[in-house]
Scaffold this active site. Sequence first.
Site, PDB file in Angstrom:
ATOM      1  N   GLU A  35       0.813  -1.224   0.000  1.00  0.00           N
ATOM      2  CA  GLU A  35       0.000   0.000   0.000  1.00  0.00           C
ATOM      3  C   GLU A  35       0.846   1.274   0.000  1.00  0.00           C
ATOM      4  O   GLU A  35       0.389   2.318  -0.451  1.00  0.00           O
ATOM      5  CB  GLU A  35      -0.958   0.036   1.204  1.00  0.00           C
ATOM      6  N   HIS A  37       3.613   1.789  -1.776  1.00  0.00           N
ATOM      7  CA  HIS A  37       3.845   2.071  -3.195  1.00  0.00           C
ATOM      8  C   HIS A  37       2.564   2.594  -3.850  1.00  0.00           C
ATOM      9  O   HIS A  37       2.596   3.540  -4.651  1.00  0.00           O
ATOM     10  CB  HIS A  37       4.263   0.800  -3.934  1.00  0.00           C
ATOM     11  N   SER A 186       8.798  -3.701   1.453  1.00  0.00           N
ATOM     12  CA  SER A 186       8.918  -5.022   0.818  1.00  0.00           C
ATOM     13  C   SER A 186       9.781  -5.925   1.686  1.00  0.00           C
ATOM     14  O   SER A 186       9.606  -7.143   1.708  1.00  0.00           O
ATOM     15  CB  SER A 186       9.552  -4.882  -0.571  1.00  0.00           C
TER      16      SER A 186
END
Length: 307
Positions: A35, A37, A186
């Site tokens: 979310e 990104h 990530s």
Amino acid sequence: MLIVKTIAEARRIVWRWKAEERTIGLCPTMGYLHEGHLSLMQASVRDNDITVASIFVNPMQFAPNEDLTKYPRDFERDCKMLEKEGVDMVFAPEPSEMYRDDFCTFVDMTVVSEGLCGRSRPVMFRGVCTVLTKLINIIYPNRMYMGKKDAQQLAVVRRMVRDLNFNLKVVGCPTVRESDGLAKSSRNTYLSPEQRQASRILSRTLRHAQETIAAAGIGQGGGEAGADGAGSAGAGLSSADMIARMEEELRTEPMADIDYVEIVDGLSMQPVQTLHEGDLVAMAVRIGDTRLIDNFIVGDPLIEIGE
Ligand code: AMP
């Protein structure tokens, strides 16, 4: 949504858009989207006629001992997420498309890139500046969207754009967090359940620092962003004391191994003696093998850390 792998094809499409006088927003990423990104994509879709997302795990910004090969990847899932957000083009070149075997030109920076993450990851910002210069020269965006989670990267890129006269606006987007405060990344997928629990210490420590700074009356408006020694009421909270308190709190978590806690001017990334509105309070902490970063700007809203 167009999926483009070559520079030549990206250029052909971009120049058609340019001829139609459409504005272009570029959101550079290394993929494995979350979310955080997507918030960049949403801002770009809102502000521009066209949004281009790039997905490129840039080998140049990883040192040999870093996680290039194990960096998480899921291109199909990423594309589905981007399509839902209304992204017009995904630019996802292979490393060989971006870097020929005899590639030997770099964009290097001093001062802003040297402290904080630049100290423990000395090749990173050279890689970031070089790849972003290439992406800008391929996509010609009017605006480029970057997360405040990577605060030094944002400062580095703003300075590069200013110093090298790139004709675009850099838009900084707020950090998106999990409900317990952990900044989305990530790399969070590397964490075991125990490490994931332990990682809450970063946002908790930042939140407590925010409370201390607010209680001292700093960052309540009226301060001058990025100017040490000027502005805010209540100036006089020492950075060294604040850093010591934060390090002490981080050490209460046995799994946390501190890389740095620093307080710097929000634009130049140079250490400040006392805290003022606009300063950056930043940390990097290893939980196991995973290096996590987080930060706030003095005067930002309080970080929500859940129960
Ligand atoms: P990365 O794929 O990690 O290179 O990140 C691509 C862009 O997304 C960078 O500008 C990051 O700062 C931004 N970003 C990553 N995580 C977050 C987050 N949790 N909130 C907002 N932006 C983020």
